[in-house]
Design an enzyme around this catalytic site. Structure first.
Site, PDB file in Angstrom:
ATOM      1  N   HIS A 138      38.570  34.184  34.622  1.00 10.99           N
ATOM      2  CA  HIS A 138      39.503  33.054  34.490  1.00 10.99           C
ATOM      3  C   HIS A 138      38.984  31.978  33.533  1.00 10.99           C
ATOM      4  CE1 HIS A 138      42.838  30.826  36.891  1.00 10.99           C
ATOM      5  NE2 HIS A 138      42.886  30.515  35.608  1.00 10.99           N
ATOM      6  N   TYR A 162      45.296  30.820  42.536  1.00 11.92           N
ATOM      7  CA  TYR A 162      46.692  30.457  42.749  1.00 11.92           C
ATOM      8  C   TYR A 162      47.120  30.644  44.211  1.00 11.92           C
ATOM      9  CZ  TYR A 162      47.054  30.952  37.614  1.00 11.92           C
ATOM     10  OH  TYR A 162      46.875  30.873  36.253  1.00 11.92           O
TER      11      TYR A 162
END
Length: 268
Positions: free
Chosen positions: A96, A38
């Site tokens: 993730h 991100y």
């Protein structure tokens, strides 16, 4: 862990980003979810540090990216995450995405190696909890067979129109808490007639219906909102209950608002 988290995926990194996080903190959000990919951890860390609220009152989650999905590099990734957030520990660290491409023996070994690094970090007391993200049952079975510490959390795309019932049932049967990313279907569900109908019956919004549905299924949602009123609404889901019929109607909706990101077909 606070029941309602605050997701930061795809919040534009611009001059408004930090004010968005500041507003969320002022409204009472304490669980913030980020990830290496991100690229916003430093900004989040700045806002938390400047809030004047003790670090211990926050629940911070981050996820290591595929580029560090190995025993050798997972610890380095964790060190980078801490440095960017400017904190001494995370409350929750996740893988993730599972390795899921190619020969099963190869990707299973890759996931297991990453998990061994997570176990090492956890046993050293450097993180409070460890888990995975986007792991379906066929990714979890071989991981659980090798794990010494069971994943505590699995973060999945879950929302009305994409309930992932098999994965949810598997996790619940194995004592793994499920968190929902994209619980509002990237905003698509806010205009869905089924959610609008149920929302009207309770005097709430479609977003509140979707989040309440998660809650009643035992799922911890992580909504994202940049608007003050939407942030406030997303926290206000404890004053009503869905009927069993409404809950079932939402669960049995045809596939709607799926992101298209499936663990077995993504290229990362």
């Amino acid at each position: 862990m606070p029941t309602i988290g605050f997701g930061t995926w795809q919040i534009p990194i611009n001059e408004h980003f930090q004010s968005t996080i500041q507003t969320a903190i002022q409204l009472g959000y304490r669980h913030f979810d980020t990830a290496q990919i991100y690229n916003n951890a430093a900004l989040i860390g700045d806002v938390i540090r400047e809030s004047g609220i003790p670090r211990s009152e926050f629940f911070l989650t981050s996820k290591i990216w595929a580029s560090h999905r190995s025993f050798e590099s997972a610890e380095d990734a964790y060190a980078m995450i801490l440095e960017q957030l400017q904190v001494d520990y995370l409350d929750l660290l996740l893988i993730h995405w599972p390795a899921a491409q190619g020969e099963p023996m190869v990707w299973q070994a890759q996931n297991a190696g990453t998990w061994r690094a997570f176990e090492k970090i956890y046993k050293a007391g450097a993180v409070r909890a460890i888990g995975v993200s986007n792991f379906l049952p066929h990714h979890l079975v071989p991981l659980l067979a090798r794990a010494k510490v069971k994943p505590m959390v699995n973060q999945l795309e879950i929302h009305p129109g994409y309930p992932q019932r098999a994965a949810l049932r598997f996790c619940m049967d194995h004592g793994i808490l499920v968190q929902a990313w994209s619980p509002l279907g990237r905003g698509t569900l806010l205009r869905h007639p089924t959610l609008e109908k149920i929302a009207s019956a309770h005097g709430v919004t479609p977003a509140q219906v979707a989040l309440r549905w998660c809650l009643e299924l035992g799922i911890a949602p992580i909504p994202k909102a940049t608007d003050f009123h939407h942030q406030k609404e997303d926290l206000d889901i404890f004053g009503f209950e869905l009927t069993p019929e409404e809950r079932d109607e939402l669960t049995l909706m045809p596939q709607t608002a799926f992101s298209g990101l499936h663990p077995d077909t993504v290229t990362f």
